[in-house]
Structures are given as C-alpha cells and as structure tokens.
Design a protein around this motif. Sequence first.
Motif, PDB file in Angstrom:
ATOM      1  N   ARG A 131       6.597   6.323  -2.457  1.00 32.31           N
ATOM      2  CA  ARG A 131       5.356   6.280  -3.216  1.00 32.31           C
ATOM      3  C   ARG A 131       4.018   6.357  -2.336  1.00 32.31           C
ATOM      4  O   ARG A 131       2.799   6.432  -2.723  1.00 32.31           O
ATOM      5  CB  ARG A 131       5.063   5.054  -4.160  1.00 32.31           C
ATOM      6  N   MET A 155       1.825   2.026  -7.786  1.00 27.55           N
ATOM      7  CA  MET A 155       1.517   1.774  -6.516  1.00 27.55           C
ATOM      8  C   MET A 155       2.059   0.187  -6.210  1.00 27.55           C
ATOM      9  O   MET A 155       2.125  -0.323  -5.072  1.00 27.55           O
ATOM     10  CB  MET A 155       0.335   1.870  -5.804  1.00 27.55           C
ATOM     11  N   TYR A 211      -2.138  -0.755  -1.796  1.00 31.62           N
ATOM     12  CA  TYR A 211      -2.372   0.379  -2.538  1.00 31.62           C
ATOM     13  C   TYR A 211      -2.802   0.116  -3.992  1.00 31.62           C
ATOM     14  O   TYR A 211      -4.102   0.520  -4.575  1.00 31.62           O
ATOM     15  CB  TYR A 211      -1.518   1.434  -2.499  1.00 31.62           C
ATOM     16  N   SER A 212      -2.193  -0.720  -4.683  1.00 29.08           N
ATOM     17  CA  SER A 212      -2.300  -1.078  -5.955  1.00 29.08           C
ATOM     18  C   SER A 212      -3.731  -1.608  -6.242  1.00 29.08           C
ATOM     19  O   SER A 212      -4.442  -1.404  -7.213  1.00 29.08           O
ATOM     20  CB  SER A 212      -1.185  -2.184  -6.442  1.00 29.08           C
ATOM     21  N   HIS A 232       0.685   8.526  -2.819  1.00 22.46           N
ATOM     22  CA  HIS A 232      -0.933   7.818  -2.512  1.00 22.46           C
ATOM     23  C   HIS A 232      -1.486   8.582  -1.731  1.00 22.46           C
ATOM     24  O   HIS A 232      -2.648   8.870  -1.863  1.00 22.46           O
ATOM     25  CB  HIS A 232      -0.690   6.411  -1.979  1.00 22.46           C
TER      26      HIS A 232
END
Length: 413
Positions: A108, A98, A345-346, A112
């Motif tokens: 992506r 992400m 997200y990461s 997610h």
Amino acid sequence: MWAAGCLASCCASCACGACQSVVSGISRRSARIAYCGLFALSLIVAWILREVAAPLMEKIPWINHFYETPDREWFETDAVLRVSLGNFLFFSILSLLMVGVKNQKDPRDSLHHGGWMMKIICWCLMVIFMFFLPNEIISFYESTSKIGSGLFLLVQVVLLLDFVHSWNDKWVGYDEQFWYAALLIVSLVCYVATFSFSGLLFYLFTPSGQDCGLNTFFIVMTLILVFVFAVITLHPTVSGSILPASVISLYCMYLCYSGLASEPRDYACNGLHKHSKAVSTGTLTVGLLTTVLSVVYSAVRAGSSTTLLSPPSSPRAGDEKPLLPLDKRDEHEEKVNNKPVTYSYSFFHIIFSLASMYSAMLLTGWSTSVGESGRLVDVGWPSVWVRIITSWATAGLFIWSMVAPHLFPDREF
C-alpha cells in the motif's frame, strides 16, 4: 439526463486535462504536493461550478424535483456540496486503505505514492457520480460537514500550538544572546500588531450611532484573553516564554477580525460594507487562494506531525535480524524495504477529508446566505460564530498547555 452529463463533464474536463501532463512526473518525494494540488483543483472546480452550474442543475429532474424551483443560490450551494462530497469520499477511501501501513515494504506504500493516473480518473468519476445522487444524501452531508469542519478547525488550533512551542524551543535551545534578542523582538512586534489590530476592529466594527454591543463584547473578550495569556506566562510558577503568548494573542485577534468580517454586508455594525458594497472577482480569488493555502498547510503539517499521530511503526522495526544471513545486495534491499514510513498515511488523508468539508462550508457561507452574502466566500452568521468559538478554543487550549504540566506533574504532555 443530458444536463447531468454536461454538468458532470465540466468537473472532469477541468481536472483531467491539467493533470494528465504532470502525472508521469510525480515522484515519491512529491506525492504530498500532488495530493495538495488535487485538493486545490477540487476547490477551483467547486468554485467554478458555484458560478456557472445553476442553469444546468435546474434541468436535472432528481435535483430540481420541487413544486417551485428554488432560487439560484440553492443550486450554487448544492453544486459545491456535491463536489465536496466526491472529494470527501475519495480521501476517506484512501484513508481506510492506508490504515496500518508501517513500512515501505507494504504494497500500500506504492499505492499511496503512485498510480496517479488511476487516482485522478477515480476522483473524476467519483465527483461526477455525486451529481446523480438524490438531494436527501446531499442534505445529510451538509449537516455532517458542519461537524467535520469543527474537527478540522480544532486540528488547525493544535497544529498552531505545536508550531509555536516548537519555534520557541528551537530558538531557546541555541542558548545564545542573539536568539534571545530575536525572541524579544518578535514578541514585541506581535504584541504591537495585536493592539493595533484591536484598534482597527473598534474603528471598523463599532461605528458611532449604532448599537454594536455584540461586536464590542467580541473585541473586549479577545483583549482580556491576551492579558490572561501574558499573566499566566509570566507567573513565577509557569515561567513560560513570551513568544508563544504573543503569537497566540495575534492569532486570536486575527480570528476575531475574521469573525467580524464575516458578518453580513447589510449588518449596520459591519464597517466593511461601507468600503465594499460589491465583491469583485479579484477579491473572491484572493479569498479562495487564502483558503487553499490554509487548508493545504494544515493537511501537510498534520500528516507529518508526530505530536498529533505518529506513524504506526515501531522505532525498532528495522532492527530485526533475518534467520538466514543475506548478502550485501539483499541486505541493502531488505533495509530499504523495511524502512518505516515518515508520517501516517491514513491520518494524512483524514485531514484532507475534513478539509473538504471545511472548504465546502467556506464556499457556501456555512450553507446560509443573507442578502448579498450569498455571493461571498465565508460570510454569514454561522461563519461569525465558528470563528469566534475557534478563537476561544485556541485560548483555552493554549492556557491548558501552559498550566497542565504544573497541575499534573506526574503526567507527560
């Protein structure tokens, strides 16, 4: 081999049956809740295996390859660490995938929020695979988890400070007498609770007839920090609000209690051993539930907190105009697809990775056991020092948040 397969099946059967019925109902808005549910499920699986997996793990040759078979507690700890490692790798891989997601047009983004059946299958396989790894890898992960747990606790502290200051700013922003009175009342309640808590700590953890200098030092040091918070907040140069100081004072006193309560039950200065010689299943359940709620809250708030890490999207990401004009329908679709993500997200998955390490340390007593403590959640001298140091770190960060703007007025905090 059959023992490993049987043990691994316990992990998968607990997860897949419960998740299959709800996977289809997970929407974009409920994705974060689904990740929290998956993480909570991993803790439940780890706890169950801690209780029942030892006899099976004793029969696995690459795990029990010792000349003399270790005691049961070693296998319980090993089972928790293997489930935790699978969980850590699962969220770490998602975090790497992400990196750099800026808007919902990125493919992506769908990964997610969707593909839950495949995610759950991958999670189950990853956890199962951990039981085929050699002990050396698990030992290395155990050592690394202590560092990752410290980072997670630091994130918790930053989140708390962010929450308290936001709470204070919101109420002050109303600029009404009612909200000012509410600030005063909440602050007084927190201070009354703090000093009442300190009296309870002296009663429980400094029993008469025992040399409990260390416990006395912990409690007195926390009270000194409470006094320092109030002095700095009310100093004319700072002119801060008493609400953040009172809430942080109560939290530091709670951490002090949490640390003292984590002392081994056979320690003479731990007054709790007089009230709970054995730990019931209900007590363990409450302890695990508290851990789940704490970890899940931290992960969700950290993933959406702009003070920790803003989404890697530019505020003007949706302002760029196309070279050719679009009709209204295409323009609407373009606007939806270019909508920036609301959180990183990461970073969201990084928090879950660190939380996996932290929860493993809680369930294993930071991989140590002292007598009866091996059967408890978050008990042992490492747990004590982690809590106390976290309390001091909280105090240090709060003091810094108060004085830094005045020490460095040219910098933005």
